[in-house]
Design a protein around this motif. Structure first.
Motif, PDB file in Angstrom:
ATOM      1  N   UNK A   2       0.762  -0.998   0.035  1.00 21.41           N
ATOM      2  CA  UNK A   2      -0.027  -0.025  -0.047  1.00 21.41           C
ATOM      3  C   UNK A   2       0.988   1.270   0.037  1.00 21.41           C
ATOM      4  N   UNK A   3       0.837   1.977  -1.221  1.00 20.80           N
ATOM      5  CA  UNK A   3       1.819   3.104  -1.109  1.00 20.80           C
ATOM      6  C   UNK A   3       1.554   4.179   0.004  1.00 20.80           C
ATOM      7  N   UNK A  47      -6.040   0.706  -4.524  1.00 21.28           N
ATOM      8  CA  UNK A  47      -6.143  -0.493  -5.063  1.00 21.28           C
ATOM      9  C   UNK A  47      -5.032  -1.315  -5.243  1.00 21.28           C
ATOM     10  N   UNK A  48      -4.915  -2.611  -4.664  1.00 24.14           N
ATOM     11  CA  UNK A  48      -3.804  -3.636  -4.760  1.00 24.14           C
ATOM     12  C   UNK A  48      -4.199  -4.805  -5.310  1.00 24.14           C
ATOM     13  N   UNK A  49      -3.731  -4.913  -6.606  1.00 25.24           N
ATOM     14  CA  UNK A  49      -4.079  -6.049  -7.420  1.00 25.24           C
ATOM     15  C   UNK A  49      -3.328  -7.074  -6.857  1.00 25.24           C
ATOM     16  N   UNK A  74       0.660   2.629 -10.254  1.00 25.00           N
ATOM     17  CA  UNK A  74       1.709   3.647 -10.006  1.00 25.00           C
ATOM     18  C   UNK A  74       0.654   4.833  -9.437  1.00 25.00           C
ATOM     19  N   UNK A  75      -0.570   4.718  -9.329  1.00 25.12           N
ATOM     20  CA  UNK A  75      -1.483   5.561  -8.697  1.00 25.12           C
ATOM     21  C   UNK A  75      -1.342   5.854  -7.304  1.00 25.12           C
ATOM     22  N   UNK A  76      -1.235   7.011  -6.624  1.00 27.71           N
ATOM     23  CA  UNK A  76      -1.300   7.309  -5.354  1.00 27.71           C
ATOM     24  C   UNK A  76      -2.535   7.531  -4.719  1.00 27.71           C
ATOM     25  N   UNK A 118      -8.736  -0.678  -0.795  1.00 24.27           N
ATOM     26  CA  UNK A 118      -8.365  -0.355   0.155  1.00 24.27           C
ATOM     27  C   UNK A 118      -8.873   1.266   0.502  1.00 24.27           C
ATOM     28  N   UNK A 119      -9.904   1.314   1.664  1.00 25.53           N
ATOM     29  CA  UNK A 119     -10.640   2.451   2.144  1.00 25.53           C
ATOM     30  C   UNK A 119      -9.755   3.303   3.143  1.00 25.53           C
TER      31      UNK A 119
END
Length: 248
Positions: A2-3, A47-49, A74-76, A118-119
């Motif tokens: 999770x970034x 989102x975590x694929x 690559x989305x934050x 993830x929320x």
């Protein structure tokens, strides 16, 4: 990983999804139960694929409600600005739409994925008002055409504009979005260059823009002349600019 750190609530798909060996690219929508027993407010979504090499795009929305995130690799997980938030009612269900496209090394293989949403929660906004959306739609054009298209809509209420989400049917050399006020004044809102179908991103504004009730939102989309074979993602059957705002 999770970034933006571990989310407050993890919502995985109910089971693994398999893209068969005979399929290279596929769109699939999942229904996710949040299990919430009380209303929560969402500031960001990630989102975590499960199969990162194959998950190329994902959109998460509340069923019969707003789009929470338009995700690409690559989305934050960017938080909504100015304390704004999305409302997630108790018992809410999420819709997760994923575009799968296999890596060439997996062409002959069946690949399994189990993606997790993830929320990130926040406090209820001081105003008690949630983020709403206005979608303006253009006409899907001919691939490779170069004539600009103007389309728009109007705000039914005074609004604090926070973001824009373009969804395009082909590559555009430019998309210019502006507001037209009652006195004829034009307020620039967003200018995009080389917007492509495979970039379904939400663009948060650095500073929210206040607009009065009745303001007209206009978009001018100018296609670029390209060979359709050069576009890796299939064209979409929609040309749309969605405006995310908090009513005032």
């Amino acid at each position: 990983q999770w970034r933006s750190g571990k989310p407050d609530l993890l919502v995985p798909t109910a089971e693994e999804h398999t893209v068969p060996a005979s399929t290279m690219e596929e769109d699939h929508e999942f229904t996710l139960a949040t299990g919430l027993t009380e209303t929560r407010w969402i500031k960001a979504v990630d989102v975590l694929p499960g199969a990162p090499s194959m998950v190329r795009e994902a959109t998460v929305r509340v069923e019969n409600g707003p789009v929470l995130v338009a995700w690409v690799p690559g989305h934050d997980a960017i938080a909504a600005p100015s304390g704004a938030a999305f409302k997630l009612p108790a018992g809410a269900t999420l819709k997760l739409a994923i575009r799968y496209r296999k890596h060439y090394l997996d062409e002959q293989n069946a690949v399994k994925d189990r993606t997790t949403v993830g929320l990130y929660f926040t406090d209820e906004p001081v105003s008690g008002r949630e983020i709403e959306s206005l979608a303006i739609n253009g006409k899907v054009g001919d691939e490779g055409g170069a004539d600009p298209q103007t389309f728009g809509g109007s705000l039914a209420t005074a609004a604090r504009v926070l973001a824009f989400r373009p969804l395009v049917d082909q590559t555009y050399s430019s998309i210019d979005v502006h507001a037209v006020l009652a006195n004829g004044r034009k307020v620039p809102l967003l200018l995009l260059r080389a917007q492509r179908p495979e970039w379904p991103r939400r663009y948060w504004l650095a500073e929210p823009i206040e607009l009065p009730k009745g303001a007209k939102i206009e978009a001018v989309a100018t296609p670029t002349t390209v060979n359709p074979d050069d576009i890796p993602s299939p064209r979409r059957e929609k040309l749309q600019i969605a405006l995310d705002y908090v009513p005032q």
